[in-house]
Motif scaffolding. Sequence first.
Motif, PDB file in Angstrom:
ATOM      1  N   GLN A  71       0.830  -1.198   0.000  1.00 34.70           N
ATOM      2  CA  GLN A  71       0.000   0.000   0.000  1.00 34.70           C
ATOM      3  C   GLN A  71       0.864   1.247   0.000  1.00 34.70           C
ATOM      4  O   GLN A  71       2.020   1.224   0.408  1.00 34.70           O
ATOM      5  N   SER A  73       0.394   5.680   0.554  1.00 30.75           N
ATOM      6  CA  SER A  73      -0.477   6.800   0.909  1.00 30.75           C
ATOM      7  C   SER A  73      -0.358   7.917  -0.121  1.00 30.75           C
ATOM      8  O   SER A  73       0.721   8.161  -0.665  1.00 30.75           O
ATOM      9  N   THR A  86      -5.505   6.116   0.139  1.00 33.80           N
ATOM     10  CA  THR A  86      -4.551   5.013   0.203  1.00 33.80           C
ATOM     11  C   THR A  86      -4.786   4.069  -0.964  1.00 33.80           C
ATOM     12  O   THR A  86      -5.925   3.684  -1.233  1.00 33.80           O
ATOM     13  N   TYR A  88      -4.068   0.389  -2.422  1.00 37.18           N
ATOM     14  CA  TYR A  88      -3.690  -0.988  -2.110  1.00 37.18           C
ATOM     15  C   TYR A  88      -3.531  -1.738  -3.435  1.00 37.18           C
ATOM     16  O   TYR A  88      -4.383  -1.612  -4.315  1.00 37.18           O
ATOM     17  N   TYR A  89      -2.466  -2.535  -3.556  1.00 40.51           N
ATOM     18  CA  TYR A  89      -2.225  -3.179  -4.845  1.00 40.51           C
ATOM     19  C   TYR A  89      -1.479  -4.498  -4.656  1.00 40.51           C
ATOM     20  O   TYR A  89      -0.705  -4.655  -3.698  1.00 40.51           O
ATOM     21  N   GLY A 118      -9.931  -2.125   1.210  1.00 44.15           N
ATOM     22  CA  GLY A 118      -8.708  -1.994   0.439  1.00 44.15           C
ATOM     23  C   GLY A 118      -7.917  -3.278   0.327  1.00 44.15           C
ATOM     24  O   GLY A 118      -7.787  -3.853  -0.758  1.00 44.15           O
ATOM     25  N   PRO A 119      -7.376  -3.782   1.440  1.00 44.86           N
ATOM     26  CA  PRO A 119      -6.581  -5.019   1.356  1.00 44.86           C
ATOM     27  C   PRO A 119      -7.414  -6.245   1.007  1.00 44.86           C
ATOM     28  O   PRO A 119      -6.918  -7.168   0.362  1.00 44.86           O
TER      29      PRO A 119
END
Length: 306
Positions: A71, A73, A86, A88-89, A118-119
């Motif tokens: 992640q 920011s 944020t 997330y990838y 996100g996660p």
Amino acid sequence: MQQQHRTDSATPRRRRRTGRLTGLAAATAAVIGLSTLSGTGAHAADNPYERGPAPTQSSIEALRGPYAVSQTSVSSLAVTGFGGGTIYYPTSTADGTFGAVAISPGFTAYESSIAWLGPRLASQGFVVFTIDTNTTMDQPASRGDQLLAALDYLTQRSSVRGRVDATRLGVMGHSMGGGGSLEAAKDRPSLQAAIPLTPWNLDKTWSEVRTPTLIFGADGDTIAPVSSHAEPFYQNLPSSLDKAYLELNNATHFTPNSNDTTIAKYSISWLKRFIDNDTRYEQFLCPLPRPSLTIEEYRGNCPHTS
């Protein structure tokens, strides 16, 4: 309620022929060919956007999917049109690019209220951008514009832009952010998926939307009651559109602010099905899910057309 339709498409097995050596060789070649076609490699070749192993009920309900997640920011000072957030990838680049989703919080809320998505979504093979809005008081139309601004930043300027396929994008949002996701889908028909979570919007008609849309309502929602928000939103989407309405059982307006397996599993399935064109996930959407301890009601069109 729309009728549920089920289409079974089992592929008949070829019968093994006996007799001459040439016939046996032909049958053996056919069996090898069928075996090869059923493998993930051939399936992935048919659909270059497919990511990750074949899904199971347990894999879409898991807290984390097959991808390790990183992640980064994004400061509000570094962007225009929205309030930062944020990203997330998936950490690995071995599978190439991924589809992406921007997610907006609701009225008076911050990114932290929807950060759990996100996660959880990224680990299934998406780049996910949970955002803050310009102010906590922004209305749905503004939140829709901010979701689109966030996607533009993600695909054009962000540090992970090389990991994102800019043709495979979606939006999500909670409450006014959910209303904003409908606004974004109306304004940008090229979006591949929209998922409003207990959405709020004074506009009840969405005949302009061309994006496959899954709407989550909550049976105990007193802030955006389903009878005046989620249900009419769903009903007023075009009848020809791939769309669904899932009403959460024993839930409130704020259920989407906490880690929720029902929201996650059907969101993952919807995003995979329409952003990645991954028909392996159709099994979780069609036939229509039945009422359960967590689902009060599910409506939708099956089979899906796109």
